[in-house]
Design an enzyme around this catalytic site. Structure first.
Site, PDB file in Angstrom:
ATOM      1  N   LYS A 195      -0.605   2.376  -2.166  1.00 25.66           N
ATOM      2  CA  LYS A 195      -1.317   1.221  -2.706  1.00 25.66           C
ATOM      3  C   LYS A 195      -0.832  -0.013  -1.975  1.00 25.66           C
ATOM      4  CE  LYS A 195      -2.096  -1.506  -6.850  1.00 25.66           C
ATOM      5  NZ  LYS A 195      -2.030  -1.574  -8.309  1.00 25.66           N
ATOM      6  N   LYS A 248      -5.437   3.204  -1.529  1.00 26.94           N
ATOM      7  CA  LYS A 248      -6.134   2.068  -2.142  1.00 26.94           C
ATOM      8  C   LYS A 248      -5.753   0.777  -1.446  1.00 26.94           C
ATOM      9  CE  LYS A 248      -6.021  -0.517  -6.395  1.00 26.94           C
ATOM     10  NZ  LYS A 248      -5.342  -0.759  -7.630  1.00 26.94           N
TER      11      LYS A 248
HETATM   12  C1  PBG Z   1      -2.684  -2.655 -11.711  1.00 27.46           C
HETATM   13  C2  PBG Z   1      -3.892  -2.382 -10.881  1.00 27.46           C
HETATM   14  C3  PBG Z   1      -4.582  -3.230 -10.005  1.00 27.46           C
HETATM   15  C4  PBG Z   1      -5.703  -2.530  -9.581  1.00 27.46           C
HETATM   16  C5  PBG Z   1      -5.654  -1.264 -10.173  1.00 27.46           C
HETATM   17  N1  PBG Z   1      -4.524  -1.188 -10.956  1.00 27.46           N
HETATM   18  C6  PBG Z   1      -4.330  -4.640  -9.625  1.00 27.46           C
HETATM   19  C7  PBG Z   1      -3.122  -5.028  -8.893  1.00 27.46           C
HETATM   20  O1  PBG Z   1      -2.326  -4.201  -8.444  1.00 27.46           O
HETATM   21  O2  PBG Z   1      -2.921  -6.243  -8.789  1.00 27.46           O
HETATM   22  C8  PBG Z   1      -6.772  -3.045  -8.669  1.00 27.46           C
HETATM   23  C9  PBG Z   1      -8.121  -2.416  -8.814  1.00 27.46           C
HETATM   24  C10 PBG Z   1      -9.244  -3.189  -8.219  1.00 27.46           C
HETATM   25  O3  PBG Z   1      -9.078  -4.234  -7.559  1.00 27.46           O
HETATM   26  O4  PBG Z   1     -10.380  -2.743  -8.424  1.00 27.46           O
HETATM   27  N2  PBG Z   1      -1.491  -2.734 -11.024  1.00 27.46           N
END
Ligand code: PBG
Length: 325
Positions: A195, A248
């Protein structure tokens, strides 16, 4: 083999020829639909930076779940917006927390719809970070306990699979141990293994009210220029017991998806995130792009890169179109 003996255009002359040699097919089986849940009654409010996406109160989820199931989508991914935020994000692991209530509601309405729950603290903490703050930093090891508590309480509510998105080191192992200890050996882990610290999460943070109040997430989410590090992250999570791993965002990281799939023969998800959705919707709204074709093209390309599963806000719209073909 070369021109003029080989003419690649011969096999592109009509749709039946193209269908026969098509290497990738996108299907509704590949899609997961993310849902945002809020407190209150009869709430179905559109998210301004994500047109066509809504925040639902628990009582509206049953109907939505039925629509999702009728379109053949196998799974939803739940995110909650709590009533109260505190330093330790306690609603994330409360028995009557927003996600726990949402899981029970969906499972009661449509038991066969797979429910995946996001495990993270940023929506629930008053500082907006994904873990416990100690000395101005997100402390890794004390956060693991809170994440494990969250996963167990979601499993207890009926979640089929937990999806940790916090990017703490060791969280897959900690969650696996806690689930096993509490009798949830059959509950899977979809790990947000690679991520990245991406600006494409902007609209999500509006929807989930989860923007950090100070600093950023660079000290825990991955640095966008790195792909070798993504392979190490994936390897660690598989060893710790992940059942599926994720890359992601999706579209700007197709190379990472491809490399992870080549290196590990392992179930792989890709998350087409909120900013990717917003970008395509905005261009379509301005009539700068054909929105439907752009949607199907991006989803097909994410699949071609190597994703088995695509988490996308387009899931319902794509399922409608795929159903007509
Ligand atoms: C929580 C999380 C996030 C997303 C999914 N889980 C946001 C972040 O890490 O700030 C992003 C999903 C999206 O942008 O569609 N940590």
């Amino acid at each position: 083999m070369g021109f003029p003996e080989y003419r690649p255009r011969r096999m592109r002359r009509n749709e039946n020829l193209r269908r026969m040699i098509r290497e990738t097919s996108l299907g509704v089986d590949d899609l997961v639909y993310p849902l945002f849940v809020v407190h209150g009654r009869s709430v179905r409010e559109e998210i301004s930076s994500m047109p066509g996406q809504y925040r639902f109160s628990v009582d509206r989820l049953g109907d939505e779940a039925r629509i999702i199931k009728e379109h053949g989508i196998p799974a939803v991914l739940l995110f909650g917006v709590p009533g109260r935020k505190d330093p330790l994000g306690s609603e994330a692991y409360a028995e009557d927390g927003i996600v726990q209530r949402a899981v029970r509601e969906i499972k009661a309405a449509v038991p066969e719809l797979l429910v995946i729950t996001d495990v993270c603290l940023c929506e629930y903490t008053d500082h907006g970070h994904c873990g416990k703050i100690e000395g101005g930093e997100v402390d890794n090891d004390s956060t693991l306990e809170l994440l494990a508590l969250t996963a167990v309480s979601q499993a207890r509510a009926g979640s089929d699979m937990v999806a940790p998105s916090d990017m703490m080191d060791g969280r897959v192992g900690a969650i696996r141990q806690a689930l096993d200890r509490e009798g949830f050996k059959q509950i899977g882990i979809l790990s947000y293994a690679a991520k990245y610290c991406s600006t494409f999460y902007g609209p999500f943070r509006e929807a989930a009210e989860s923007a950090p109040r100070f600093g950023d997430r660079k000290a825990y989410q991955m640095d966008p220029p790195n792909w070798r590090e993504a392979l190490r992250e994936v390897e660690l999570d598989i060893r710790e017991g992940a059942d599926m791993v994720m890359v992601k965002p999706a579209l700007p990281y197709l190379d990472v998806i491809c490399r992870v799939k080549e290196e590990f023969e392992f179930p792989l998800a890709a998350y087409q995130v909120s900013g990717e959705y917003a970008m395509l919707r905005a261009a379509a709204h301005l009539k700068w792009l054909d929105g439907e074709r752009a949607m199907l093209e991006t989803l097909t390309c994410i699949k071609r890169a190597g994703a088995d599963v695509i988490i996308t806000y387009f899931a319902l719209a794509a399922a409608r179109l795929l159903g007509q073909q």
